[in-house]
Design a protein around this motif. Structure first.
Motif, PDB file in Angstrom:
ATOM      1  N   LEU A  59       0.861  -1.247  -0.125  1.00 14.06           N
ATOM      2  CA  LEU A  59      -0.143  -0.168   0.053  1.00 14.06           C
ATOM      3  C   LEU A  59       1.108   1.263   0.083  1.00 14.06           C
ATOM      4  O   LEU A  59       0.696   1.924  -1.057  1.00 14.06           O
ATOM      5  CB  LEU A  59      -0.895  -0.085   1.160  1.00 14.06           C
ATOM      6  N   MET A  60       1.701   1.364   1.099  1.00 18.51           N
ATOM      7  CA  MET A  60       2.582   2.356   1.040  1.00 18.51           C
ATOM      8  C   MET A  60       3.531   2.806  -0.123  1.00 18.51           C
ATOM      9  O   MET A  60       3.821   3.761  -0.465  1.00 18.51           O
ATOM     10  CB  MET A  60       3.156   2.575   2.405  1.00 18.51           C
ATOM     11  N   LEU A  84      -6.828   4.360  -5.886  1.00 18.47           N
ATOM     12  CA  LEU A  84      -7.342   3.004  -6.226  1.00 18.47           C
ATOM     13  C   LEU A  84      -6.351   1.734  -6.656  1.00 18.47           C
ATOM     14  O   LEU A  84      -6.267   0.581  -6.205  1.00 18.47           O
ATOM     15  CB  LEU A  84      -8.268   3.034  -7.506  1.00 18.47           C
ATOM     16  N   ARG A  85      -5.210   2.148  -7.563  1.00 17.18           N
ATOM     17  CA  ARG A  85      -4.197   1.642  -7.789  1.00 17.18           C
ATOM     18  C   ARG A  85      -3.320   1.067  -6.481  1.00 17.18           C
ATOM     19  O   ARG A  85      -2.849  -0.121  -6.342  1.00 17.18           O
ATOM     20  CB  ARG A  85      -2.971   2.151  -8.500  1.00 17.18           C
ATOM     21  N   ALA A  86      -3.151   1.720  -5.606  1.00 15.46           N
ATOM     22  CA  ALA A  86      -2.420   1.557  -4.216  1.00 15.46           C
ATOM     23  C   ALA A  86      -3.181   0.307  -3.559  1.00 15.46           C
ATOM     24  O   ALA A  86      -2.789  -0.294  -3.026  1.00 15.46           O
ATOM     25  CB  ALA A  86      -2.136   2.739  -3.299  1.00 15.46           C
ATOM     26  N   CYS A  89      -2.687  -2.611  -5.156  1.00 15.93           N
ATOM     27  CA  CYS A  89      -1.437  -3.134  -4.774  1.00 15.93           C
ATOM     28  C   CYS A  89      -1.785  -3.664  -3.385  1.00 15.93           C
ATOM     29  O   CYS A  89      -1.107  -4.804  -3.055  1.00 15.93           O
ATOM     30  CB  CYS A  89      -0.493  -2.071  -4.999  1.00 15.93           C
ATOM     31  N   ALA A  90      -2.339  -3.273  -2.445  1.00 12.90           N
ATOM     32  CA  ALA A  90      -2.288  -3.853  -1.260  1.00 12.90           C
ATOM     33  C   ALA A  90      -3.215  -5.094  -1.306  1.00 12.90           C
ATOM     34  O   ALA A  90      -2.599  -6.100  -0.483  1.00 12.90           O
ATOM     35  CB  ALA A  90      -3.216  -2.938  -0.271  1.00 12.90           C
ATOM     36  N   LEU A  91      -4.251  -5.476  -2.156  1.00 17.56           N
ATOM     37  CA  LEU A  91      -4.740  -6.487  -2.387  1.00 17.56           C
ATOM     38  C   LEU A  91      -3.974  -7.626  -2.806  1.00 17.56           C
ATOM     39  O   LEU A  91      -3.950  -8.900  -2.365  1.00 17.56           O
ATOM     40  CB  LEU A  91      -5.866  -6.430  -3.191  1.00 17.56           C
ATOM     41  N   ALA A  92      -3.279  -7.164  -3.832  1.00 21.64           N
ATOM     42  CA  ALA A  92      -2.144  -8.208  -4.494  1.00 21.64           C
ATOM     43  C   ALA A  92      -1.107  -8.539  -3.433  1.00 21.64           C
ATOM     44  O   ALA A  92      -0.690  -9.837  -3.443  1.00 21.64           O
ATOM     45  CB  ALA A  92      -1.631  -7.527  -5.711  1.00 21.64           C
ATOM     46  N   GLY A  93      -0.513  -7.429  -2.644  1.00 22.91           N
ATOM     47  CA  GLY A  93       0.486  -7.775  -1.836  1.00 22.91           C
ATOM     48  C   GLY A  93      -0.131  -8.765  -0.518  1.00 22.91           C
ATOM     49  O   GLY A  93       0.647  -9.625   0.005  1.00 22.91           O
ATOM     50  N   THR A 133       7.184   0.304  -6.056  1.00 32.16           N
ATOM     51  CA  THR A 133       7.583   1.359  -6.316  1.00 32.16           C
ATOM     52  C   THR A 133       8.010   1.769  -7.952  1.00 32.16           C
ATOM     53  O   THR A 133       7.389   2.621  -8.489  1.00 32.16           O
ATOM     54  CB  THR A 133       8.640   2.294  -5.370  1.00 32.16           C
ATOM     55  N   SER A 134       8.855   0.787  -8.058  1.00 30.34           N
ATOM     56  CA  SER A 134       9.263   0.898  -9.513  1.00 30.34           C
ATOM     57  C   SER A 134       8.283   0.746 -10.583  1.00 30.34           C
ATOM     58  O   SER A 134       7.913   1.632 -11.464  1.00 30.34           O
ATOM     59  CB  SER A 134      10.414  -0.245  -9.921  1.00 30.34           C
ATOM     60  N   LEU A 135       7.293  -0.087 -10.360  1.00 25.66           N
ATOM     61  CA  LEU A 135       5.919  -0.350 -11.277  1.00 25.66           C
ATOM     62  C   LEU A 135       5.387   0.591 -11.232  1.00 25.66           C
ATOM     63  O   LEU A 135       4.706   0.846 -12.196  1.00 25.66           O
ATOM     64  CB  LEU A 135       5.407  -1.828 -10.864  1.00 25.66           C
TER      65      LEU A 135
END
Length: 142
Positions: A59-60, A84-86, A89-93, A133-135
């Motif tokens: 998320l962060m 929304l992207r974050a 990413c949190a869900l994928a994480g 962060t890169s992605l």
């Protein structure tokens, strides 16, 4: 007039350092400073710790760098899209963390030394943060 620049490589390095430091703080809070062997499953639940770590780092690492880049580069990316992207990413994480938690707790792994566990968690948190962060910055700045 100075043009704002963004080095994705540098931002990924900063993300690695920040997420490793945060991983250190949470590791110490969860497992203490007493050097001992830690079990992947009960009673220590080292493996289960991958879930909250993965969610928080994901998320962060997606949210903060994208918001900073948006402001620094005056990008027209809506804040809503970044948020929304974050969350995506949190869900994928979370899914990644759940997979690691399941794998480590079900594999009947032997307990791991405290220092090795700490090193693993720092490397994992830092690497996950740098990757996300890169992605995200590549996607945000296109």
């Amino acid at each position: 007039m100075v043009t704002a620049k963004l080095s994705i490589r540098r931002e990924a390095g900063v993300s690695f350092a920040i997420n490793a430091a945060l991983s250190l703080a949470f590791f110490l809070a969860a497992f203490g400073i007493a050097v001992r062997r830690l079990a992947w499953a009960a009673p220590d639940a080292l493996g289960l710790d991958f879930m909250p770590q993965s969610i928080a780092v994901s998320l962060m690492s997606a949210l903060v760098p994208a918001l900073i880049a948006r402001r620094r580069l005056s990008l027209a990316v809506p804040v809503r899209a970044i948020v929304l992207r974050a969350f995506g990413c949190a869900l994928a994480g979370g899914a990644l963390g759940a997979g690691l938690a399941l794998a480590t707790t079900q594999a009947d792994l032997p307990a791991i030394d405290w220092g090795a566990a700490l090193g693993l968690k720092l490397l994992y948190g830092g690497s996950l943060g740098a990757s996300i962060t890169s992605l995200i910055l590549q996607r945000t700045t296109r």
